[in-house]
Design a protein around this motif. Structure first.
Motif, PDB file in Angstrom:
ATOM      1  N   ARG A   1       0.843  -1.193   0.000  1.00 57.60           N
ATOM      2  CA  ARG A   1       0.000   0.000   0.000  1.00 57.60           C
ATOM      3  C   ARG A   1       0.881   1.246   0.000  1.00 57.60           C
ATOM      4  N   VAL A   2       0.632   2.140  -0.959  1.00 60.93           N
ATOM      5  CA  VAL A   2       1.429   3.356  -1.074  1.00 60.93           C
ATOM      6  C   VAL A   2       0.491   4.552  -1.121  1.00 60.93           C
ATOM      7  N   LEU A   3       0.736   5.512  -0.225  1.00 59.67           N
ATOM      8  CA  LEU A   3      -0.042   6.750  -0.202  1.00 59.67           C
ATOM      9  C   LEU A   3       0.759   7.846  -0.887  1.00 59.67           C
ATOM     10  N   HIS A   4       0.198   8.422  -1.956  1.00 60.33           N
ATOM     11  CA  HIS A   4       0.852   9.482  -2.715  1.00 60.33           C
ATOM     12  C   HIS A   4       0.365  10.836  -2.207  1.00 60.33           C
ATOM     13  N   ILE A   5       1.318  11.676  -1.834  1.00 62.58           N
ATOM     14  CA  ILE A   5       1.039  12.994  -1.250  1.00 62.58           C
ATOM     15  C   ILE A   5       1.247  14.038  -2.332  1.00 62.58           C
ATOM     16  N   LEU A   6       0.175  14.794  -2.645  1.00 61.73           N
ATOM     17  CA  LEU A   6       0.138  15.599  -3.861  1.00 61.73           C
ATOM     18  C   LEU A   6      -0.251  17.042  -3.593  1.00 61.73           C
ATOM     19  N   ASP A   7       0.275  17.938  -4.414  1.00 59.51           N
ATOM     20  CA  ASP A   7      -0.110  19.346  -4.372  1.00 59.51           C
ATOM     21  C   ASP A   7      -1.550  19.512  -4.842  1.00 59.51           C
ATOM     22  N   HIS A   8      -1.897  18.886  -5.972  1.00 60.66           N
ATOM     23  CA  HIS A   8      -3.260  18.890  -6.502  1.00 60.66           C
ATOM     24  C   HIS A   8      -3.411  17.675  -7.406  1.00 60.66           C
ATOM     25  N   SER A   9      -4.611  17.391  -7.840  1.00 58.24           N
ATOM     26  CA  SER A   9      -4.837  16.162  -8.600  1.00 58.24           C
ATOM     27  C   SER A   9      -6.036  16.332  -9.535  1.00 58.24           C
ATOM     28  N   LEU A  10      -6.298  15.285 -10.306  1.00 57.88           N
ATOM     29  CA  LEU A  10      -7.559  15.209 -11.027  1.00 57.88           C
ATOM     30  C   LEU A  10      -8.691  15.435 -10.026  1.00 57.88           C
ATOM     31  N   PRO A  11      -9.790  16.057 -10.436  1.00 60.06           N
ATOM     32  CA  PRO A  11     -10.183  16.368 -11.816  1.00 60.06           C
ATOM     33  C   PRO A  11      -9.593  17.649 -12.386  1.00 60.06           C
ATOM     34  N   LEU A  12      -8.700  18.349 -11.638  1.00 62.47           N
ATOM     35  CA  LEU A  12      -7.990  19.481 -12.238  1.00 62.47           C
ATOM     36  C   LEU A  12      -7.085  18.974 -13.348  1.00 62.47           C
ATOM     37  N   HIS A  13      -6.919  19.767 -14.378  1.00 59.87           N
ATOM     38  CA  HIS A  13      -6.090  19.389 -15.514  1.00 59.87           C
ATOM     39  C   HIS A  13      -4.813  20.218 -15.532  1.00 59.87           C
ATOM     40  N   SER A  14      -3.674  19.557 -15.508  1.00 60.49           N
ATOM     41  CA  SER A  14      -2.370  20.206 -15.631  1.00 60.49           C
ATOM     42  C   SER A  14      -1.362  19.127 -15.958  1.00 60.49           C
ATOM     43  N   GLY A  15      -0.160  19.532 -16.355  1.00 63.42           N
ATOM     44  CA  GLY A  15       0.889  18.546 -16.569  1.00 63.42           C
ATOM     45  C   GLY A  15       1.144  17.736 -15.303  1.00 63.42           C
ATOM     46  N   TYR A  16       1.042  18.383 -14.159  1.00 56.88           N
ATOM     47  CA  TYR A  16       1.239  17.719 -12.864  1.00 56.88           C
ATOM     48  C   TYR A  16       0.205  16.612 -12.657  1.00 56.88           C
ATOM     49  N   THR A  17      -1.073  16.926 -12.910  1.00 61.05           N
ATOM     50  CA  THR A  17      -2.114  15.923 -12.659  1.00 61.05           C
ATOM     51  C   THR A  17      -2.070  14.795 -13.683  1.00 61.05           C
ATOM     52  N   PHE A  18      -1.657  15.099 -14.921  1.00 56.51           N
ATOM     53  CA  PHE A  18      -1.597  14.043 -15.930  1.00 56.51           C
ATOM     54  C   PHE A  18      -0.445  13.082 -15.627  1.00 56.51           C
ATOM     55  N   ARG A  19       0.694  13.612 -15.161  1.00 60.67           N
ATOM     56  CA  ARG A  19       1.781  12.718 -14.757  1.00 60.67           C
ATOM     57  C   ARG A  19       1.333  11.863 -13.575  1.00 60.67           C
ATOM     58  N   THR A  20       0.665  12.492 -12.607  1.00 64.94           N
ATOM     59  CA  THR A  20       0.184  11.752 -11.447  1.00 64.94           C
ATOM     60  C   THR A  20      -0.750  10.633 -11.867  1.00 64.94           C
ATOM     61  N   ARG A  21      -1.692  10.946 -12.746  1.00 68.63           N
ATOM     62  CA  ARG A  21      -2.628   9.921 -13.200  1.00 68.63           C
ATOM     63  C   ARG A  21      -1.897   8.742 -13.810  1.00 68.63           C
ATOM     64  N   ALA A  22      -0.925   9.031 -14.681  1.00 69.69           N
ATOM     65  CA  ALA A  22      -0.188   7.963 -15.357  1.00 69.69           C
ATOM     66  C   ALA A  22       0.551   7.086 -14.352  1.00 69.69           C
ATOM     67  N   ILE A  23       1.181   7.710 -13.356  1.00 67.58           N
ATOM     68  CA  ILE A  23       1.907   6.955 -12.339  1.00 67.58           C
ATOM     69  C   ILE A  23       0.948   6.059 -11.550  1.00 67.58           C
ATOM     70  N   LEU A  24      -0.139   6.642 -11.055  1.00 65.17           N
ATOM     71  CA  LEU A  24      -1.049   5.897 -10.199  1.00 65.17           C
ATOM     72  C   LEU A  24      -1.753   4.771 -10.945  1.00 65.17           C
ATOM     73  N   LYS A  25      -2.203   5.053 -12.166  1.00 69.00           N
ATOM     74  CA  LYS A  25      -2.884   4.006 -12.940  1.00 69.00           C
ATOM     75  C   LYS A  25      -1.926   2.865 -13.269  1.00 69.00           C
ATOM     76  N   SER A  26      -0.678   3.190 -13.589  1.00 64.18           N
ATOM     77  CA  SER A  26       0.293   2.149 -13.936  1.00 64.18           C
ATOM     78  C   SER A  26       0.657   1.311 -12.717  1.00 64.18           C
TER      79      SER A  26
END
Length: 405
Positions: free
Chosen positions: A3-28
């Motif tokens: 189990r890994v908890l990812h600590i983030l500045d912001h996330s989806l559903p906001l759209h930014s390069g930051y959130t898209f990288r986060t999505r790719a990491i978490l989904k993978s």
């Protein structure tokens, strides 16, 4: 299951390069059998429920705190996020905390990891003090700049493992005296499963916004000063002297939007420079279909030398031709003349000359499209890249590491 908890500045559903990288990491990671959740701090400004499901991912929200004096505000944010992490950990019990820059997230993660007795992984996507200089909200060497840098150093020192998205960032940390043995690379990447064959040219959209047969030079993204779009606009009259039908398509918006509009209106090539404004994310592929060469004329600075952008990789994944300024962040992604074109930064005449030659040599483009796609598949596909995380997670759990401050 880890189990890994990812600590983030912001996330989806906001759209930014930051959130898209986060999505790719978490989904993978999720697809690879890692149980993951995300938690965002007070800077995730979009309203929503305390626990939010987005695209099959679970995000926990820590609400904002009242604003106060600079410095005190940031420490309150760290304290609020740390407390939120500990509340969640009491129920969900993560094996590892994985904090993503900025250092505010890292410090909250570091303090929580110490209290919980679990390892902390810290990931640096950019030095945010340099990003502030790049987007005009900070100045190099200021008190805030130095404090942000010092906070980052403290988190890097205390974390059990550190990832950077580029060799430039890693090298800078080593020069500061950090242990290179715990600094690993997690380069920018794309989820290739999202990119099939590029769609055909959207003739209706081209007619609607006034795009001709080309060649079309395009930029799709945010209009920050460091992106160098003023240099692209300044290059257009010289480029059209060689290729009169060339057009420049600028899709997006941002702090430089008004200035760029005024510059374009005063240009002899004004009729060939087309702004669309921001477009819905679901529509972006239609605009990509109109572009022959995606251009990224970033200015040379610490930020652009150290940080690798995501957009060129997304373009290459779609078999699009990429031309970019010859700065450190681009050199890590693009092999000049093989997977794309590099041109001189901060030099409109040099940009025009390089692009004119590039258009003269269109016969090279099909091979370059395939080389770019192959490069992304071999080096920047998240389905492979997340193995770097999994190996570090496993090592930390087997060694019994835990964060120290």
């Amino acid at each position: 299951m880890t189990r890994v908890l990812h600590i983030l500045d912001h996330s989806l559903p906001l759209h930014s390069g930051y959130t898209f990288r986060t999505r790719a990491i978490l989904k993978s990671l999720q697809a690879a059998g890692v149980e993951i959740r995300g938690i965002t701090g007070p800077r995730h400004v979009r309203g929503g429920p305390p626990i939010e499901e987005v695209d099959g991912l679970t995000f926990h929200r820590v609400p904002g705190t009242p604003s106060s004096l600079p410095g005190l505000r940031e420490w309150r944010e760290i304290a609020a996020l740390r407390a939120g992490i500990e509340r969640l950990a009491a129920d969900w019990r993560p094996d590892i905390l994985h904090a993503h820059s900025p250092a505010l997230c890292g410090m909250a993660g570091l303090r929580a990891a110490r209290r919980l007795g679990v390892p902390l992984v810290y990931e640096i996507r950019a030095f945010w003090e340099d990003a502030a200089v790049g987007n005009g909200t900070g100045s190099a060497g200021s008190l805030k700049y130095r404090l942000t840098r010092a906070l980052e150093d403290r988190v890097v020192k205390g974390a059990d493992a550190v990832f950077t998205i580029s060799e430039g960032l890693r090298g800078d940390l080593v020069e500061r005296g950090h242990d290179g043995g715990k600094l690993a690379l997690s380069p920018n990447g794309v989820d290739l499963a999202l990119f099939g064959e590029p769609p055909p040219r959207d003739v209706g959209l081209a007619r609607q916004i006034g795009i001709g047969e080309g060649p079309v030079i395009g930029f799709i993204g945010s209009f920050y000063d460091y992106e160098g779009l003023d240099d692209a606009i300044a290059a257009m009259p010289m480029l059209r002297a060689r290729h009169p039908d060339t057009q420049l398509l600028l899709v997006g918006g941002g702090p430089m939007e008004e200035t760029l509009h005024a510059q374009a209106a005063a240009s002899p090539a004004r009729d060939a420079i087309i702004f669309t404004g921001r477009v819905p994310h679901s529509e972006v592929e239609r605009y990509y279909s109109l572009v022959d060469v995606l251009a990224y004329p970033r200015k040379k600075s610490r930020l652009t030398d150290l940080v690798t952008p995501l957009k060129p990789l997304e373009a290459m994944a779609q078999r699009r031709i990429v031309a970019a300024s010859d700065v450190g962040g681009h050199r890590e992604l693009i092999e000049d003349g093989v997977t794309g074109l590099l041109f001189p930064p901060d030099d409109p005449a040099g940009i025009a000359e390089a692009l004119a030659r590039f258009i003269d040599e269109k016969y090279r483009w099909p091979a370059m499209r395939e080389a770019g796609r192959c490069h992304v598949a071999e080096n920047h596909d998240w389905a492979r890249n997340i193995d770097r995380y999994r190996a570090v997670y496993q090592h930390l759990l087997e060694s019994g590491s835990s964060a120290t401050e």
